[in-house]
Design a protein around this motif. Structure first.
Motif, PDB file in Angstrom:
ATOM      1  N   MET A 127      -5.233  15.726  -4.912  1.00  0.00           N
ATOM      2  CA  MET A 127      -4.073  14.919  -4.780  1.00  0.00           C
ATOM      3  C   MET A 127      -3.867  14.972  -3.080  1.00  0.00           C
ATOM      4  O   MET A 127      -4.039  15.856  -2.201  1.00  0.00           O
ATOM      5  N   LYS A 128      -3.799  13.727  -2.695  1.00  0.00           N
ATOM      6  CA  LYS A 128      -3.727  13.413  -1.169  1.00  0.00           C
ATOM      7  C   LYS A 128      -1.914  13.743  -0.765  1.00  0.00           C
ATOM      8  O   LYS A 128      -1.353  12.812  -1.358  1.00  0.00           O
ATOM      9  N   THR A 129      -1.771  14.421   0.273  1.00  0.00           N
ATOM     10  CA  THR A 129      -0.242  14.785   0.603  1.00  0.00           C
ATOM     11  C   THR A 129      -0.256  14.716   2.232  1.00  0.00           C
ATOM     12  O   THR A 129       1.118  14.773   2.589  1.00  0.00           O
ATOM     13  N   GLN A 130      -0.994  14.070   2.919  1.00  0.00           N
ATOM     14  CA  GLN A 130      -0.850  13.938   4.282  1.00  0.00           C
ATOM     15  C   GLN A 130      -1.758  12.324   4.858  1.00  0.00           C
ATOM     16  O   GLN A 130      -2.528  12.210   4.283  1.00  0.00           O
ATOM     17  N   LEU A 131      -0.982  12.242   5.859  1.00  0.00           N
ATOM     18  CA  LEU A 131      -1.347  10.809   6.632  1.00  0.00           C
ATOM     19  C   LEU A 131      -1.041  10.904   8.180  1.00  0.00           C
ATOM     20  O   LEU A 131       0.043  11.286   8.532  1.00  0.00           O
ATOM     21  N   ASN A 132      -1.976  10.683   8.964  1.00  0.00           N
ATOM     22  CA  ASN A 132      -1.625  10.665  10.274  1.00  0.00           C
ATOM     23  C   ASN A 132      -1.863   9.086  10.519  1.00  0.00           C
ATOM     24  O   ASN A 132      -2.530   8.210  10.612  1.00  0.00           O
ATOM     25  N   CYS A 133      -0.490   8.763  11.149  1.00  0.00           N
ATOM     26  CA  CYS A 133      -0.192   7.323  11.607  1.00  0.00           C
ATOM     27  C   CYS A 133      -1.028   6.971  12.847  1.00  0.00           C
ATOM     28  O   CYS A 133      -1.157   8.010  13.728  1.00  0.00           O
ATOM     29  N   PRO A 134      -1.360   5.860  13.169  1.00  0.00           N
ATOM     30  CA  PRO A 134      -2.105   5.568  14.440  1.00  0.00           C
ATOM     31  C   PRO A 134      -1.306   5.813  15.651  1.00  0.00           C
ATOM     32  O   PRO A 134      -1.603   6.240  16.693  1.00  0.00           O
TER      33      PRO A 134
ATOM     34  N   TYR B  27       1.910  -1.720   3.514  1.00  0.00           N
ATOM     35  CA  TYR B  27       0.679  -1.359   2.741  1.00  0.00           C
ATOM     36  C   TYR B  27       0.753  -1.200   1.433  1.00  0.00           C
ATOM     37  O   TYR B  27       2.061  -0.650   1.152  1.00  0.00           O
ATOM     38  N   THR B  28      -0.214  -1.461   0.414  1.00  0.00           N
ATOM     39  CA  THR B  28      -0.064  -1.060  -0.782  1.00  0.00           C
ATOM     40  C   THR B  28      -0.341   0.416  -0.851  1.00  0.00           C
ATOM     41  O   THR B  28      -0.646   1.069  -0.272  1.00  0.00           O
ATOM     42  N   ARG B  29       0.362   0.911  -2.044  1.00  0.00           N
ATOM     43  CA  ARG B  29       0.260   2.197  -2.495  1.00  0.00           C
ATOM     44  C   ARG B  29      -1.426   2.622  -2.436  1.00  0.00           C
ATOM     45  O   ARG B  29      -1.744   3.647  -1.702  1.00  0.00           O
ATOM     46  N   ASP B  30      -2.120   2.045  -2.759  1.00  0.00           N
ATOM     47  CA  ASP B  30      -3.576   2.056  -2.757  1.00  0.00           C
ATOM     48  C   ASP B  30      -4.100   2.294  -1.421  1.00  0.00           C
ATOM     49  O   ASP B  30      -4.911   3.168  -0.909  1.00  0.00           O
ATOM     50  N   GLN B  31      -3.806   1.277  -0.414  1.00  0.00           N
ATOM     51  CA  GLN B  31      -4.070   1.144   0.934  1.00  0.00           C
ATOM     52  C   GLN B  31      -3.530   2.596   1.583  1.00  0.00           C
ATOM     53  O   GLN B  31      -4.572   3.106   2.437  1.00  0.00           O
ATOM     54  N   ILE B  32      -2.394   2.899   1.373  1.00  0.00           N
ATOM     55  CA  ILE B  32      -1.978   4.117   2.007  1.00  0.00           C
ATOM     56  C   ILE B  32      -2.464   5.354   1.511  1.00  0.00           C
ATOM     57  O   ILE B  32      -2.918   6.435   2.361  1.00  0.00           O
ATOM     58  N   LEU B  33      -2.898   5.489   0.297  1.00  0.00           N
ATOM     59  CA  LEU B  33      -3.789   6.805  -0.282  1.00  0.00           C
ATOM     60  C   LEU B  33      -5.231   6.619   0.223  1.00  0.00           C
ATOM     61  O   LEU B  33      -5.769   7.880   0.468  1.00  0.00           O
ATOM     62  N   PHE B  34      -5.679   5.455   0.534  1.00  0.00           N
ATOM     63  CA  PHE B  34      -7.092   5.540   1.007  1.00  0.00           C
ATOM     64  C   PHE B  34      -7.102   5.889   2.410  1.00  0.00           C
ATOM     65  O   PHE B  34      -7.877   6.928   2.695  1.00  0.00           O
ATOM     66  N   MET B  35      -6.000   5.855   3.307  1.00  0.00           N
ATOM     67  CA  MET B  35      -5.970   6.497   4.599  1.00  0.00           C
ATOM     68  C   MET B  35      -5.143   7.855   4.693  1.00  0.00           C
ATOM     69  O   MET B  35      -5.597   8.521   5.586  1.00  0.00           O
ATOM     70  N   ALA B  36      -4.966   8.403   3.441  1.00  0.00           N
ATOM     71  CA  ALA B  36      -4.449   9.962   3.310  1.00  0.00           C
ATOM     72  C   ALA B  36      -5.532  10.712   3.181  1.00  0.00           C
ATOM     73  O   ALA B  36      -6.468  10.606   2.782  1.00  0.00           O
ATOM     74  N   PHE B  37      -5.026  12.204   3.128  1.00  0.00           N
ATOM     75  CA  PHE B  37      -5.871  13.086   3.065  1.00  0.00           C
ATOM     76  C   PHE B  37      -5.055  14.379   2.519  1.00  0.00           C
ATOM     77  O   PHE B  37      -3.896  14.088   2.491  1.00  0.00           O
TER      78      PHE B  37
END
Length: 48
Positions: free
Chosen positions: A1-8, A38-48
């Motif tokens: 499960m991905k729960t973090q994302l760093n915005c540019p 962004y779509t949910r899939d795009q956000i989760l693609f960038m997440a970790f």
């Protein structure tokens, strides 16, 4: 499960689960980066 994302922009976004992360990222985008959607899939693609 991905729960973090760093915005540019340098903001580190988190969520308790993927649903909360997506909600938090969308809120951040609306408030700080109008017009960037962004779509949910795009956000989760960038997440970790």
């Amino acid at each position: 499960m991905k729960t973090q994302l760093n915005c540019p922009c340098g903001e580190h976004l988190t969520g308790a689960d993927e649903d909360e992360l997506v909600d938090n990222v969308r809120k951040h985008l609306t408030e700080n980066h109008p017009g960037h959607d962004y779509t949910r899939d795009q956000i989760l693609f960038m997440a970790f």
